[in-house]
Design a protein around this motif. Sequence first.
Motif, PDB file in Angstrom:
ATOM      1  N   ASN A 147       0.834  -1.209   0.000  1.00  0.00           N
ATOM      2  CA  ASN A 147       0.000   0.000   0.000  1.00  0.00           C
ATOM      3  C   ASN A 147       0.865   1.255   0.000  1.00  0.00           C
ATOM      4  O   ASN A 147       1.951   1.264   0.595  1.00  0.00           O
ATOM      5  CB  ASN A 147      -0.910   0.018   1.237  1.00  0.00           C
ATOM      6  N   PRO A 148       0.377   2.328  -0.625  1.00  0.00           N
ATOM      7  CA  PRO A 148      -0.826   2.441  -1.443  1.00  0.00           C
ATOM      8  C   PRO A 148      -0.683   1.717  -2.788  1.00  0.00           C
ATOM      9  O   PRO A 148       0.409   1.661  -3.348  1.00  0.00           O
ATOM     10  CB  PRO A 148      -0.974   3.958  -1.659  1.00  0.00           C
ATOM     11  N   GLU A 163      -1.259   5.825  -6.420  1.00  0.00           N
ATOM     12  CA  GLU A 163      -0.924   7.133  -5.863  1.00  0.00           C
ATOM     13  C   GLU A 163      -1.057   8.209  -6.937  1.00  0.00           C
ATOM     14  O   GLU A 163      -1.111   7.896  -8.136  1.00  0.00           O
ATOM     15  CB  GLU A 163       0.501   7.114  -5.322  1.00  0.00           C
ATOM     16  N   TYR A 204       0.577   6.377   5.604  1.00  0.00           N
ATOM     17  CA  TYR A 204      -0.187   6.800   4.422  1.00  0.00           C
ATOM     18  C   TYR A 204      -1.658   7.058   4.749  1.00  0.00           C
ATOM     19  O   TYR A 204      -2.361   7.692   3.960  1.00  0.00           O
ATOM     20  CB  TYR A 204      -0.052   5.791   3.269  1.00  0.00           C
ATOM     21  N   GLU A 205      -2.131   6.591   5.904  1.00  0.00           N
ATOM     22  CA  GLU A 205      -3.494   6.882   6.337  1.00  0.00           C
ATOM     23  C   GLU A 205      -3.551   8.127   7.230  1.00  0.00           C
ATOM     24  O   GLU A 205      -4.571   8.825   7.268  1.00  0.00           O
ATOM     25  CB  GLU A 205      -4.072   5.685   7.091  1.00  0.00           C
ATOM     26  N   SER A 222      -4.561   8.692  -1.666  1.00  0.00           N
ATOM     27  CA  SER A 222      -4.210   7.500  -2.431  1.00  0.00           C
ATOM     28  C   SER A 222      -5.220   6.383  -2.216  1.00  0.00           C
ATOM     29  O   SER A 222      -6.045   6.425  -1.297  1.00  0.00           O
ATOM     30  CB  SER A 222      -2.811   7.028  -2.037  1.00  0.00           C
ATOM     31  N   CYS A 257      -5.845   2.349  -1.394  1.00  0.00           N
ATOM     32  CA  CYS A 257      -5.222   1.258  -0.666  1.00  0.00           C
ATOM     33  C   CYS A 257      -6.138   0.042  -0.665  1.00  0.00           C
ATOM     34  O   CYS A 257      -7.321   0.126  -1.025  1.00  0.00           O
ATOM     35  CB  CYS A 257      -4.918   1.683   0.769  1.00  0.00           C
TER      36      CYS A 257
END
Length: 355
Positions: A9-10, A13, A299-300, A331, A333
């Motif tokens: 993940n992601p 993007e 990324y979250e 992004s 995921c």
Amino acid sequence: MNIYRYPGNPIIEPKDIPPYLEDYEVIGVFNAGVMRYGDEILLLLRIAERPVHHDPKYSLSPFYDMANGKMGVVRLEKGMPGYDFSDARGIGTPDGSLLTSISYLRIARSKDGIHFKIDDRPALFPENRYEIYGIEDCRITQIDDTYYINYSAVSNLGITTCLASTKDFAYMQREGVIFQPDSKNIAIFPQKINGKYYALHRPSSSSFGKPSMWIAESPDLLCWGNHRYLMGCRDGCWDETRIGASCVPIKLEQGWLELYHGADRNNRYCLGAALLDIDQPWRVIARSTLPLMEPETAYEKDGFFGNVIFSCGALYEQGKVRIYYGAADTSMCYAEVDMAEIMRGMKECEGLSGK
């Protein structure tokens, strides 16, 4: 909750998406509708593009110029009295809000559900008065051989929900506005129930309530009525300030499973689940006590709008729920979880549903 997040993940993007518009940049690819079509998994991505900034003293707001049939840009000097530039997503003006990007829908295709090839052109791009500020957050419902795509259309008239249909994801037929401003987060059930279509939705709240989930019914997918309260926010919980439907309801023997999103007072968005009665979907049987998913990874937590997990689509296959979700409004995921795990995480809550 025992959630498996894909280690890569992601999966998509902004850097993976070439801009569609000239002199624009892609700042977000997120909140995709999901469908299995033939031997492929399709994501109907929300792509957010903004004009490339050449002068940091100004803020730019793109819009679809109907009169000229092309994109236009409003250019505003930062610091103007009566204007609010504090939110990167939009600009507050004396006459209402403007957005700093414009969204549209674009298809990504995959054989394995992880590695996607993205179409060069939009599947749906703004083209009418309801869409001049963009198209956002679609859900895809298959009924027989037709795929119905509902999406938020944003304009100076408010946020409406529009419907499109397709049989092949090559041609999209716009069906028009189906929910008035400002109703969002519509999820249409994938079959009739006792002769009627049903949809979950989230009306705008007045000063007397919080954004809550409602349910409506229709004879034809176009005209919706008999609106009923379904369930609301819970004080002191992860879903204390607003909730809304996320994915198209999944039919199980026990009822209809709905993955929904909720936010707390810090605008932290998580995913939860609710189980609705199979024949009376306005009755809530059970509901998550804790989030199914919450922002945990970098990324979250960090992005255009951080601390956000937001899903518009999932697949239920071989006992697992395959969740495609937007992270930090930036992004796409992927995660998966056993259905049995979701069911164990819910608590019976008879009496909370609408009557």
